[in-house]
Scaffold this active site. Structure first.
Site, PDB file in Angstrom:
ATOM      1  N   HIS A 176       0.835  -1.206   0.000  1.00 57.85           N
ATOM      2  CA  HIS A 176       0.000   0.000   0.000  1.00 57.85           C
ATOM      3  C   HIS A 176       0.868   1.254   0.000  1.00 57.85           C
ATOM      4  O   HIS A 176       2.041   1.208   0.338  1.00 57.85           O
ATOM      5  CB  HIS A 176      -0.914   0.029   1.232  1.00 57.85           C
ATOM      6  CG  HIS A 176      -2.109  -0.873   1.101  1.00 57.85           C
ATOM      7  ND1 HIS A 176      -2.049  -2.227   1.361  1.00 57.85           N
ATOM      8  CD2 HIS A 176      -3.382  -0.612   0.728  1.00 57.85           C
ATOM      9  CE1 HIS A 176      -3.239  -2.762   1.154  1.00 57.85           C
ATOM     10  NE2 HIS A 176      -4.070  -1.806   0.763  1.00 57.85           N
ATOM     11  N   LYS A 180      -0.919   4.867   4.603  1.00 56.25           N
ATOM     12  CA  LYS A 180      -1.876   3.937   5.223  1.00 56.25           C
ATOM     13  C   LYS A 180      -1.534   3.779   6.707  1.00 56.25           C
ATOM     14  O   LYS A 180      -0.384   3.515   7.061  1.00 56.25           O
ATOM     15  CB  LYS A 180      -1.833   2.581   4.515  1.00 56.25           C
ATOM     16  CG  LYS A 180      -2.860   1.608   5.061  1.00 56.25           C
ATOM     17  CD  LYS A 180      -3.025   0.413   4.149  1.00 56.25           C
ATOM     18  CE  LYS A 180      -3.980  -0.612   4.748  1.00 56.25           C
ATOM     19  NZ  LYS A 180      -5.303  -0.080   5.042  1.00 56.25           N
TER      20      LYS A 180
HETATM   21  P1  NAD Z   1      -7.057   9.579   3.868  1.00 51.85           P
HETATM   22  O1  NAD Z   1      -6.100   9.811   4.994  1.00 51.85           O
HETATM   23  O2  NAD Z   1      -6.742  10.155   2.540  1.00 51.85           O
HETATM   24  O3  NAD Z   1      -8.503  10.123   4.287  1.00 51.85           O
HETATM   25  C1  NAD Z   1      -9.064  10.000   5.547  1.00 51.85           C
HETATM   26  C2  NAD Z   1      -9.820  11.289   5.817  1.00 51.85           C
HETATM   27  O4  NAD Z   1     -10.588  11.128   7.000  1.00 51.85           O
HETATM   28  C3  NAD Z   1      -8.879  12.497   6.035  1.00 51.85           C
HETATM   29  O5  NAD Z   1      -9.288  13.553   5.208  1.00 51.85           O
HETATM   30  C4  NAD Z   1      -9.070  12.830   7.506  1.00 51.85           C
HETATM   31  O6  NAD Z   1      -8.975  14.223   7.775  1.00 51.85           O
HETATM   32  C5  NAD Z   1     -10.494  12.343   7.723  1.00 51.85           C
HETATM   33  N1  NAD Z   1     -10.803  12.088   9.127  1.00 51.85           N
HETATM   34  C6  NAD Z   1     -10.041  11.478  10.068  1.00 51.85           C
HETATM   35  N2  NAD Z   1     -10.694  11.471  11.238  1.00 51.85           N
HETATM   36  C7  NAD Z   1     -11.886  12.064  11.017  1.00 51.85           C
HETATM   37  C8  NAD Z   1     -12.994  12.360  11.840  1.00 51.85           C
HETATM   38  N3  NAD Z   1     -13.006  12.029  13.142  1.00 51.85           N
HETATM   39  N4  NAD Z   1     -14.063  12.981  11.292  1.00 51.85           N
HETATM   40  C9  NAD Z   1     -14.072  13.316   9.985  1.00 51.85           C
HETATM   41  N5  NAD Z   1     -13.041  13.074   9.155  1.00 51.85           N
HETATM   42  C10 NAD Z   1     -11.961  12.458   9.678  1.00 51.85           C
HETATM   43  O7  NAD Z   1      -7.245   8.007   3.782  1.00 51.85           O
HETATM   44  P2  NAD Z   1      -7.930   7.176   2.592  1.00 51.85           P
HETATM   45  O8  NAD Z   1      -6.869   6.649   1.695  1.00 51.85           O
HETATM   46  O9  NAD Z   1      -9.074   7.928   2.033  1.00 51.85           O
HETATM   47  O10 NAD Z   1      -8.459   5.907   3.418  1.00 51.85           O
HETATM   48  C11 NAD Z   1      -9.417   6.039   4.446  1.00 51.85           C
HETATM   49  C12 NAD Z   1      -9.701   4.669   5.045  1.00 51.85           C
HETATM   50  O11 NAD Z   1     -10.278   3.839   4.034  1.00 51.85           O
HETATM   51  C13 NAD Z   1      -8.476   3.916   5.542  1.00 51.85           C
HETATM   52  O12 NAD Z   1      -8.821   3.190   6.701  1.00 51.85           O
HETATM   53  C14 NAD Z   1      -8.152   2.959   4.405  1.00 51.85           C
HETATM   54  O13 NAD Z   1      -7.466   1.811   4.836  1.00 51.85           O
HETATM   55  C15 NAD Z   1      -9.535   2.625   3.934  1.00 51.85           C
HETATM   56  N6  NAD Z   1      -9.663   2.144   2.565  1.00 51.85           N
HETATM   57  C16 NAD Z   1     -10.593   1.180   2.355  1.00 51.85           C
HETATM   58  C17 NAD Z   1     -10.840   0.737   1.075  1.00 51.85           C
HETATM   59  C18 NAD Z   1     -11.919  -0.294   0.870  1.00 51.85           C
HETATM   60  O14 NAD Z   1     -12.130  -0.741  -0.264  1.00 51.85           O
HETATM   61  N7  NAD Z   1     -12.632  -0.675   1.921  1.00 51.85           N
HETATM   62  C19 NAD Z   1     -10.118   1.250   0.000  1.00 51.85           C
HETATM   63  C20 NAD Z   1      -9.166   2.230   0.241  1.00 51.85           C
HETATM   64  C21 NAD Z   1      -8.960   2.689   1.536  1.00 51.85           C
END
Ligand code: NAD
Length: 288
Positions: A176, A180
């Site tokens: 990743h 992450k």
């Molecule tokens: P990222 O860091 O780009 O985005 C996360 C966002 O959440 C950030 O903008 C952050 O400010 C915000 N955030 C954090 N705490 C918060 C809160 N309490 N209230 C509101 N917003 C808040 O990360 P990403 O790449 O978008 O990934 C997010 C999550 O999704 C991770 O856990 C990742 O592992 C997961 N993910 C899952 C899949 C899937 O298919 N299920 C795919 C990709 C990523």
């Protein structure tokens, strides 16, 4: 009087059934959240009604993402948004792509407000998932938690289960981007769990191993299947499941090269969560 009130409620339900599904996106400015906002606004049977983030508060989410004004202001008030959504509709859905440290509370709050969670955030422990399942099942509230929304990954897991019947040795490598937060990935852990559920004993040791550098042989979440986590800029989300047997290896690999890969699964999850009466873990359970 009562009859007319009931009729109005029935009429109201009928109107809501045919109106777009109201969707609140939490983590709307994250890498995944931005894609979800784009996907929801491009889907005719859905309407973006809220965007929760931690910056650019008060700005229009559409303007920030270059989509033009959507009339949806970014806020950090999740409870306020859930309350508003629960008052507007009985079909509200919250999509969460945030962080392992807050997602548990987000899901609990959504269920408490009668809003159905569709969750992609990874890093929930099995105990947390079990507690959320109990809460959702008791409330008869649909809730979807999917560690991976990419159809290709779900196919990889199905093929891995098939291959595992013929191989006794297997290890998983997940790769990743370096932002992450959790390791190993929720998808890799889920892959190991699915192989473990076959009831086989994998990877019986052939020699006594000694790790000269701790961690060099990866981690073993369960079922004696090792997971190796790689974090590098330039990567998005990738997984290899490598089987080994006498004189042969079999490698199954899935690569996500763009986050749009997850969007058909998220859109499907938003539609299908409305039919659920409890918690479902894994998108594969909703694919027929
Ligand atoms: P990222 O860091 O780009 O985005 C996360 C966002 O959440 C950030 O903008 C952050 O400010 C915000 N955030 C954090 N705490 C918060 C809160 N309490 N209230 C509101 N917003 C808040 O990360 P990403 O790449 O978008 O990934 C997010 C999550 O999704 C991770 O856990 C990742 O592992 C997961 N993910 C899952 C899949 C899937 O298919 N299920 C795919 C990709 C990523």
């Amino acid at each position: 009087m009562t009859e007319s009130v009931q009729l109005n409620a029935v009429q109201m339900n009928a109107v809501q059934e045919t109106s777009p599904i109201p969707v609140l996106v939490v983590g709307a400015l994250g890498k995944m959240g931005r894609e979800v906002v784009r996907a929801v606004t491009q889907t005719p049977d859905m309407a973006l009604v809220g965007a929760v983030a931690r910056s650019q508060l008060g700005s229009d989410i559409g303007e920030v993402l270059g989509l033009g004004s959507l009339g949806v202001e970014i806020t950090d008030d999740l409870s306020g948004q859930l309350l508003k959504l629960s008052q507007q509709s009985h079909r509200g859905v919250m999509v969460d792509f945030t962080h392992p440290r807050c997602v548990f509370e987000h899901i609990r709050s959504a269920i408490a407000f009668g809003v159905r969670p569709v969750v992609g955030t990874t890093g929930l422990s099995p105990e947390q998932v079990a507690r959320l399942r109990e809460f959702a099942d008791k409330s008869s509230m649909g809730c979807l938690i999917a560690p991976n929304f990419a159809i290709g990954m779900i196919l990889l897991q199905q093929m891995a289960v098939q291959a595992a019947q013929y191989f006794d040795h297997v290890e998983i490598i997940e790769l990743h981007h370096n932002h992450k937060a959790d390791a190993p990935s929720g998808t890799a852990t889920q892959t190991a769990q699915r192989l473990g559920q076959l009831g086989k004993t994998f990877n019986l040791p052939e020699v006594e191993e000694k790790e000269l550098i701790p961690g060099s042989r990866g981690g073993i979440p369960e079922h004696n299947i090792r997971i190796h986590s790689i974090r590098l800029p330039g990567l998005v989300a990738h997984q290899e499941v490598i089987f080994g047997g006498m004189g042969q290896t079999l490698t199954l690999r899935h690569d996500t090269t763009d986050r749009v890969a997850f969007m058909p699964g998220v859109i499907l999850g938003i539609r299908r969560v409305l039919e659920l009466k409890g918690l479902v873990y894994g998108l594969e359970h909703l694919l027929s």
